[in-house]
Design a protein around this motif. Structure first.
Motif, mmCIF file in Angstrom:
data_model
loop_
_atom_site.group_PDB
_atom_site.id
_atom_site.type_symbol
_atom_site.label_atom_id
_atom_site.label_comp_id
_atom_site.label_asym_id
_atom_site.label_seq_id
_atom_site.Cartn_x
_atom_site.Cartn_y
_atom_site.Cartn_z
ATOM 1 N N SER A 189 -13.249 8.442 14.828
ATOM 2 C CA SER A 189 -13.584 9.264 15.989
ATOM 3 C C SER A 189 -13.905 8.356 17.172
ATOM 4 O O SER A 189 -14.361 7.224 16.989
ATOM 5 C CB SER A 189 -14.776 10.174 15.690
ATOM 6 O OG SER A 189 -14.410 11.180 14.770
ATOM 7 N N GLN B 80 -12.035 12.606 15.595
ATOM 8 C CA GLN B 80 -12.333 13.519 16.688
ATOM 9 C C GLN B 80 -12.390 12.733 17.992
ATOM 10 O O GLN B 80 -12.996 11.668 18.058
ATOM 11 C CB GLN B 80 -13.679 14.214 16.432
ATOM 12 C CG GLN B 80 -14.070 15.255 17.457
ATOM 13 C CD GLN B 80 -15.444 15.847 17.165
ATOM 14 O OE1 GLN B 80 -16.234 15.259 16.435
ATOM 15 N NE2 GLN B 80 -15.750 16.995 17.756
ATOM 16 N N LYS C 281 -20.246 14.957 11.733
ATOM 17 C CA LYS C 281 -18.964 15.640 11.551
ATOM 18 C C LYS C 281 -17.950 14.725 10.873
ATOM 19 O O LYS C 281 -17.193 15.143 9.997
ATOM 20 C CB LYS C 281 -18.427 16.097 12.906
ATOM 21 C CG LYS C 281 -17.137 16.903 12.838
ATOM 22 C CD LYS C 281 -16.735 17.422 14.200
ATOM 23 C CE LYS C 281 -15.443 18.226 14.120
ATOM 24 N NZ LYS C 281 -15.621 19.478 13.344
#
Length: 353
Positions: free
Chosen positions: A274, A319, A344
């Motif tokens: 991410s 992400q 996450k």
């Protein structure tokens, strides 16, 4: 342990820094009004030297979270930048911040670079007994993180990586990174090191530290609930010492080779990566408003960086998290954003907090 505010201790360090040479780095640390290590800190001995490690949340299970610091606009780069993030992450993770040689309380070395630190990090983690990891890399620490993954992905179970404003290994960005000040430091390092040893940059370093201290206070003014000011100031103070000034110069001089090696590596695809992408470039663009050519170059750098970051996240299953109106020091200004992104990424729980 007696605590000193940054402004109280800077005059003491100013007088020390003028007289301290690089060869006396260990004595410098011992005499810097530090009768003991900061809380949660330890020195980890390896064949490459002693590394300052701050370890928190050791009671937590799961993969260890490893925090790697990169530079601000003054090229100061140590675990002080994690003084808000690490205590927050330690509420649910086992978290280590590791300082490169010559930074914070790590031992001094004449051979320093972000590339070299990838190998050093492996030695530190072996001593810590940690094999299952998630790596959080801020700014140019993306070089260390990427090389660590490249060289040690078989030795360590690296579950995920989180980049915060990573260096961008694309042609236009490389042309900016390898220009001033990196090219100047590389060309002038041999003359600069004795100049620093004589204390000639100590006053200007002190001015930068005072400005940085106020800048950080402004950044965390709205939410300082997790900010560890004691730790931040203890580590930040050490930047004034001559060995640390020389390490900063050596790392900037090595940066051109660092970024070139980094650019030779492909994007990561086998683990989720991410990327938190602040728009800190807007501050530089605004400052260059009178130079149309520079503005265009900085705007292209920003576009290239955002595109690369989004692509790295996409192809790895991570992400992409753009931040508007954000400073570069995301770990201090937005630690909750980093925590949420990491949670996450690791699928640690289903909470959205």
């Amino acid at each position: 342990m007696k605590m000193y505010s940054l402004l109280m201790l800077l005059p003491l360090l100013f007088s020390m820094a003028v007289s301290i040479s690089a060869s006396a780095a260990d004595d410098a640390v011992a005499s810097a009004e530090q009768p003991q290590l900061p809380e949660h800190s330890r020195l980890v001995s390896t064949t490459a030297g002693q590394f300052h490690v701050r370890a928190m949340g050791l009671e937590n299970s799961g993969p260890a979270v490893v925090l790697l610091a990169g530079p601000n606009h003054n090229y100061h780069s140590d675990s002080a930048w994690f003084a808000a993030l690490q205590p927050l992450l330690a509420q649910q993770y086992r978290v280590y911040s590791v300082d490169r040689l010559g930074n914070a309380l790590s031992s001094y070395s004449e051979e320093v670079s972000y590339r070299r630190f990838a190998d050093d990090l492996a030695l530190v983690l072996q001593q810590l007994g940690e094999t299952e990891l998630a790596v959080v890399a801020f700014a140019s620490a993306s070089i260390s993180a990427r090389w660590f993954y490249q060289s040690y992905q078989q030795q360590f179970a690296i579950q995920a990586m989180l980049y915060i404003d990573p260096d961008i290994p694309l042609p236009h960005s490389l042309s900016l990174y390898q220009g001033y000040p990196a090219d100047w430091y590389e060309a002038n390092l041999d003359k600069l090191l004795p100049h620093l040893a004589a204390g000639n940059w100590t006053a200007r370093t002190q001015e930068k530290l005072e400005a940085e201290h106020q800048h950080v206070r402004d950044l965390v003014a709205q939410d300082s609930s997790v900010m560890d000011w004691s730790y931040f100031e203890q580590i930040m103070q050490l930047r004034l010492l001559v060995p640390q000034q020389q390490t900063r110069a050596r790392e900037i001089a090595a940066y051109r080779a660092d970024i070139e090696s980094y650019a030779s590596l492909a994007m990561i695809t086998k683990i989720p990566v991410s990327v938190i992408d602040s728009d800190f470039e807007q501050q530089e663009i605004a400052a260059a408003a009178d130079d149309a050519e520079l503005v265009a170059a900085l705007q292209q750098w920003q576009r290239e960086g955002s595109a690369w970051s989004a692509e790295q996240a996409k192809i790895s299953g991570g992400q992409y998290i753009p931040l508007s109106d954000s400073d570069h020091l995301v770990p201090l200004q937005h630690p909750q954003v980093v925590e949420k992104a990491l949670t996450k990424l690791l699928n640690a729980d289903g909470d959205e907090h």
